[in-house]
Design a protein around this motif. Structure first.
Motif, short mmCIF file in Angstrom:
data_model
loop_
_atom_site.label_atom_id
_atom_site.label_comp_id
_atom_site.label_asym_id
_atom_site.label_seq_id
_atom_site.Cartn_x
_atom_site.Cartn_y
_atom_site.Cartn_z
N GLU A 1 -12.42 12.01 11.12
CA GLU A 1 -11.56 10.21 11.10
C GLU A 1 -12.35 9.76 9.51
O GLU A 1 -12.49 9.10 8.63
CB GLU A 1 -12.77 8.90 12.20
N LYS A 2 -11.19 8.47 9.33
CA LYS A 2 -10.90 7.90 8.24
C LYS A 2 -11.53 6.22 8.12
O LYS A 2 -11.60 5.17 7.19
CB LYS A 2 -10.10 7.64 6.96
N THR B 1 -21.12 13.83 4.77
CA THR B 1 -21.11 14.74 5.89
C THR B 1 -18.90 14.94 6.56
O THR B 1 -18.73 15.99 5.81
CB THR B 1 -21.13 15.45 6.75
N GLY B 2 -19.05 14.25 7.05
CA GLY B 2 -17.75 13.65 7.28
C GLY B 2 -16.10 13.44 6.41
O GLY B 2 -15.59 14.43 6.69
N MET B 3 -16.73 12.73 5.45
CA MET B 3 -15.89 12.66 4.35
C MET B 3 -15.49 13.69 3.26
O MET B 3 -15.02 15.01 3.18
CB MET B 3 -16.61 11.41 3.40
N LEU B 4 -17.06 14.83 3.31
CA LEU B 4 -16.78 16.43 2.33
C LEU B 4 -15.74 17.10 3.04
O LEU B 4 -14.62 17.78 2.93
CB LEU B 4 -18.22 15.87 1.96
N LEU B 5 -16.46 17.34 4.33
CA LEU B 5 -15.67 18.13 5.74
C LEU B 5 -14.39 17.53 5.43
O LEU B 5 -13.47 18.61 5.82
CB LEU B 5 -16.36 18.22 6.78
N GLY B 6 -13.49 16.66 5.36
CA GLY B 6 -12.26 16.37 5.90
C GLY B 6 -11.47 16.64 4.49
O GLY B 6 -10.23 17.05 4.38
N GLU B 7 -12.27 16.12 3.77
CA GLU B 7 -11.62 16.86 2.21
C GLU B 7 -11.29 18.25 2.23
O GLU B 7 -10.40 18.49 1.50
CB GLU B 7 -12.49 16.27 0.74
N VAL C 1 -15.49 25.42 10.50
CA VAL C 1 -16.10 23.99 10.36
C VAL C 1 -17.60 24.84 11.77
O VAL C 1 -18.47 24.39 11.81
CB VAL C 1 -15.40 23.24 11.51
N ARG C 2 -16.93 25.75 12.73
CA ARG C 2 -18.00 26.44 12.92
C ARG C 2 -18.94 27.56 12.22
O ARG C 2 -20.34 27.01 12.51
CB ARG C 2 -17.64 27.89 13.97
N ALA D 1 -24.98 15.21 9.70
CA ALA D 1 -24.00 15.44 9.38
C ALA D 1 -24.12 16.46 10.51
O ALA D 1 -22.40 16.49 10.48
CB ALA D 1 -24.94 16.48 8.56
N LEU D 2 -24.41 17.28 12.12
CA LEU D 2 -24.81 17.72 12.94
C LEU D 2 -23.46 16.44 13.61
O LEU D 2 -22.85 17.64 14.31
CB LEU D 2 -25.46 18.34 13.63
#
Length: 658
Positions: A2-3, A49-55, A165-166, A209-210
């Motif tokens: 989410e952004k 972490t949310g931002m980096l994983l989204g990217e 992601v897993r 992060a988790l």
């Protein structure tokens, strides 16, 4: 990922900064406010972490330069301004010796390594000596910066190795557990490392992060229990701030409570169900604090510290004025510096431009800190300040180099050191903690003059009285002290000395204003019983004992106080302490009675320190105390005649052993 902007997270930042500020200002009803920093760590791990994983999911890579440029753009300008203002205030109000230390702190903070500096400099974040370092709060910024530096690279490498992601979740879990295990291990062995080091705090970012992983957020959107979990998390955070105290072995196991509670609130915030703690966290005043939390954090600690330096007290009015000043400084800097820099299109257009500006700001901070250190050392070299610094830094004979006869916390085996006439048939034993050690120099001088032998048995922070003692440094009960005490008494009995001089910081172990042990301090009754047991063991072996009353305790750092007075050109007598603060008459009567009942001699040198009403900071032109309780070597050397008279009065050295 989410952004959308999360108002609940902004409010959670407001909660965290409020907790930290009220804790640092000494508001006693919020003793656990220090967990606000842990809340910030979890939030940082969650958002980054949310931002980096989204990217990573969108582009299969991470623009590292853009990421680092944003971090520099957001944090460095204000940090430099606060550092410069703080150093100017240091120059005005602190002594040259303190200026040197502050400049070193500014240098470490500019390099975002102050957590590593404090890790080796300070034994304990909560220790009294910590409160006069104006850059103490930057340890958390350094730990966060180290996380920001490493985490994006690590996620990128993990993604390229196993792009799912897993697999990322498995790797994050392993890293978080390893960090937590290291934190637990060091919490029981090297608490300062556990507190300050980024590897031992990484698990807090890891929990955040988790919580940002898609399986977790997807579950939270659908689950009906996400909202109750969020309310539970907020309730637990409030209880932690109200109930947790600095006596806890933090970060340790107990840090799980605020960390998991914060994660619960973050997870709950994505729920599609109505309600939740966001209803409270979205309040306008919490949003206002949250937006300015970084600025408030930077400004508040120097204000807290200088209020204490100026001895403004900790009453409600002082707290209110200082809090208001911190908020005003934060509001101004947020409006005119932080927000414009964050929203600068010119910096955002080219990441390398922001990184270059950031590097320039860091270099400027380093240059200013180094220059401030050079100026401080120049002032320190002036005779009036150099003499004071020498007096403060000089160590007693027994604990100084190369002897090192005062053994530290983790050791239990007694170490004896011999001074004076080593082959003399007459032996005096000096037995106790660092407050006994401070008499080793005059007693060794007297031993050399009169041809007898001085043997020392010394252990830092450990009582001679037979009590169950709590070590405030390692934050645990320590069997090493009890073992050392028992074995040292055995060794003394075998030595059969002509006299044992027993000295210790008695009030440091007993409940009251002098102790650092808090609720773990013993009662007067427990101290009396423990002292009696130790004296009886010594006397049972027919060993003569002289119980020396502890030196008066000023309860404030006299070296710093006198140094500041000399720097500002004010009277050194302003540092003098009323005898009613420095002396505990009840303890004096108790120890005198125990000595009499066990056949020991009780001696009191208080008149060498204090007159009828006052204990001066400087006596006969000599600084009396180097800190808040230890006397200087210069003053200790002046007490040779007092010890000579004391030993002659009781004819210990002339008498034969019974």
């Amino acid at each position: 990922m989410e952004k959308r902007f999360r108002e609940d997270i902004e409010g959670l930042r407001g909660f965290a900064i409020l907790a930290v500020v009220v804790f640092h200002f000494g508001v006693e009803v919020f003793p656990g406010g220090f967990v606000g920093v842990d809340i910030f760590f979890v939030i940082a791990g969650y958002l980054i972490t949310g931002m980096l994983l989204g990217e990573l999911e969108r582009t299969r890579t991470v623009d590292l330069w853009r990421f680092y440029g944003r971090r520099a753009q957001r944090s460095l300008p204000l940090a430099l301004v606060v550092s410069v203002v703080t150093l100017l205030l240091v120059l005005l109000f602190l002594s040259p010796a303190e200026q040197t230390s502050a400049a070193n702190g500014a240098l470490a903070a500019s390099l975002y390594a102050s957590n590593l500096w404090f890790m080796t400099l300070l034994p304990d974040y909560f220790a009294p000596e910590s409160i006069f370092n104006p850059f103490l709060h930057t340890w958390a910024l350094s730990a966060a910066a180290q996380f920001y530096l490493v985490w994006p690279v690590l996620l990128l490498l993990l993604w390229r190795w196993r792009p799912s992601v897993r697999n990322m979740a498995v790797a994050m879990t392993v890293l978080t557990l390893l960090s937590f295990a290291l934190c637990l291990w060091l919490s029981y062995r090297k608490q300062s490392w556990a507190f300050y080091a980024s590897p031992t705090r990484a698990w807090e970012f890891g929990v955040g992060a988790l919580a940002a992983l898609r399986p977790v957020t997807d579950w939270a959107r659908r689950s009906r229990v996400a909202v109750p979990i969020g309310w539970l998390g907020l309730a637990v955070l409030c209880a932690t701030v109200l109930l947790l105290t600095a006596d806890a072995r933090f970060p340790g196991w107990i840090a799980l409570v605020p960390v998991l509670a914060t994660a619960a609130i973050l997870i709950s915030g994505v729920s599609d169900q109505p309600g939740g703690p966001a209803k409270i966290l979205k309040l306008s005043w919490m949003q206002w604090l949250g937006k300015r939390s970084y600025a408030i954090y930077l400004w508040h600690w120097p204000i807290v510290m200088f209020a204490r330096v100026l001895d403004l007290g900790d009453h409600a009015m002082t707290i209110a004025i200082c809090s208001a000043l911190a908020v005003i400084c934060a509001a101004i800097s947020f409006r005119w510096l932080e927000r414009p820099m964050r929203s600068s299109a010119w910096l955002a257009a080219k990441p390398m431009r922001a990184i270059a500006v950031g590097a320039m700001l860091i270099a400027t901070g380093v240059l200013i800190a180094v220059s401030a250190g050079q100026v401080a050392r120049m002032f320190s070299a002036q005779p009036v300040h150099a003499a004071l610094i020498r007096s403060i830094s000089e160590e007693p004979l027994a604990s100084g180099s190369p002897q090192r006869c005062l053994i530290m916390f983790k050791y239990a085996a007694p170490v004896s050191c011999t001074f004076g006439a080593s082959e003399s048939p007459k032996t005096v034993v000096l037995f106790g903690d660092s407050h006994a050690d401070q008499w080793s120099t005059p007693l060794a001088q007297l031993a050399s003059e009169q041809g007898w032998r001085l043997v020392t048995f010394l252990k830092a922070t450990c009582s001679v009285a037979d009590i169950v003692d709590y070590n405030p440094r390692s934050r645990r009960y320590w069997p090493e002290c009890a073992e050392w005490r028992a074995r040292a008494i055995d060794d003394i009995q075998q030595l059969q000395p002509d006299l044992v001089i027993l000295s210790q910081m008695s009030n440091g172990f007993i409940q009251g204003p002098w102790t650092s042990r808090g609720r773990y301090a013993v009662t007067y009754e427990q101290w009396e019983a423990g002292l009696r047991r130790s004296l009886q063991r010594l006397r049972a072996a027919n060993v003569p004992v002289l119980l020396l009353r502890d030196s008066p305790l000023p309860r404030a750092n006299m070296g710093h106080c006198v140094g500041r007075a000399r720097w500002r050109g004010t009277s050194e007598s302003s540092c003098d302490v009323p005898i009613s603060i420095a002396i505990d008459p009840a303890l004096t009567a108790l120890e005198s009675a125990v000595a009499a009942s066990t056949g020991a001699i009780f001696a009191d040198l208080t008149t060498r320190f204090c007159d009828e009403h006052t204990c001066p900071a400087v006596k006969s032109g000599v600084l009396v105390y180097k800190d808040a309780n230890h006397i200087t070597e210069d003053f200790a050397k002046l007490q040779v005649p007092a010890f000579r008279a004391l030993l002659e009065e009781h004819e210990f050295l002339a008498a034969q052993k019974h």
